[in-house]
Write a protein that holds these residues in place. Sequence first.
Motif, PDB file in Angstrom:
ATOM      1  N   ALA A  53       0.830  -1.203   0.000  1.00 28.39           N
ATOM      2  CA  ALA A  53       0.000   0.000   0.000  1.00 28.39           C
ATOM      3  C   ALA A  53       0.865   1.254   0.000  1.00 28.39           C
ATOM      4  O   ALA A  53       1.936   1.288   0.610  1.00 28.39           O
ATOM      5  CB  ALA A  53      -0.921  -0.002   1.215  1.00 28.39           C
ATOM      6  N   THR A 136      -3.033  -2.670   5.434  1.00 29.13           N
ATOM      7  CA  THR A 136      -3.506  -2.999   4.093  1.00 29.13           C
ATOM      8  C   THR A 136      -4.297  -1.793   3.595  1.00 29.13           C
ATOM      9  O   THR A 136      -4.552  -0.841   4.359  1.00 29.13           O
ATOM     10  CB  THR A 136      -4.418  -4.233   4.102  1.00 29.13           C
ATOM     11  N   LEU A 137      -4.717  -1.838   2.362  1.00 27.22           N
ATOM     12  CA  LEU A 137      -5.513  -0.736   1.835  1.00 27.22           C
ATOM     13  C   LEU A 137      -6.819  -0.582   2.630  1.00 27.22           C
ATOM     14  O   LEU A 137      -7.328   0.529   2.799  1.00 27.22           O
ATOM     15  CB  LEU A 137      -5.816  -0.985   0.353  1.00 27.22           C
ATOM     16  N   GLU A 152      -3.095   0.478  -3.750  1.00 27.52           N
ATOM     17  CA  GLU A 152      -2.220  -0.679  -3.644  1.00 27.52           C
ATOM     18  C   GLU A 152      -1.326  -0.741  -4.870  1.00 27.52           C
ATOM     19  O   GLU A 152      -1.807  -0.796  -6.002  1.00 27.52           O
ATOM     20  CB  GLU A 152      -3.006  -1.976  -3.523  1.00 27.52           C
TER      21      GLU A 152
END
Length: 224
Positions: A53, A136-137, A152
């Motif tokens: 990301a 994470t995204l 990402e």
Amino acid sequence: MIGSRSTSPRTTTLVCALLMLFGGTEAMAVEEPDYTVARTFPDFELRRYPPHAVAETEVAGPFDEAGNQAFRILAGYIFGDNRADTKIEMTAPVSQRPAAGGGERIEMTAPVVQRPASGTEGETFVVSFVMPDRFTLDTLPEPVDPRVRLREEPGKLMAVRRYSGRWTETSYRDNETGLLRAVEAAGLKPLAAPVYARYNSPFSLWFMRRNEVMVEVAETGAKP
């Protein structure tokens, strides 16, 4: 010059932020994206990066000034200017690429032929911070500033040339040319515009700085 004029609160805040973000990078570990070295060539290294990301912003201006403009925007995001008021640790590198065509797969000569001339008013760059691996995204906090976007970065095979020295466009372009020539000589095909990556603090000595120019290449074609 220190002591010759007053310093605005905004300038003081930015300097403090830079010191907090980067001031200790030579003395403490800073997270970098994971990669594996697929092959080493005389003038560059072939690295395989997994998806990760990034937070990025787009700025207009000369090459040498774009990074500074974008840094203020992105630093605000990781210092808590987000919907969750969450502070995010700094990572390396800070990357910069041309906005036009930079994210698209293009022909071999396009990174050189299509980029604007140095210092033109229409020159636009995308500057990115790699987000820590723990995010994470989906788990990254939403930016408050609409100029910050989260994305990402897909996994890529990158040809990477490392060099030291000052953050100047002349130095970057020399190394960009050297990388593209070496990549072509190795039988590899670039797929996108080269990326400029900086790993060190603005306060680090110029000869100790780690800089890289990177370009995505096709999976096949390297000469034995």
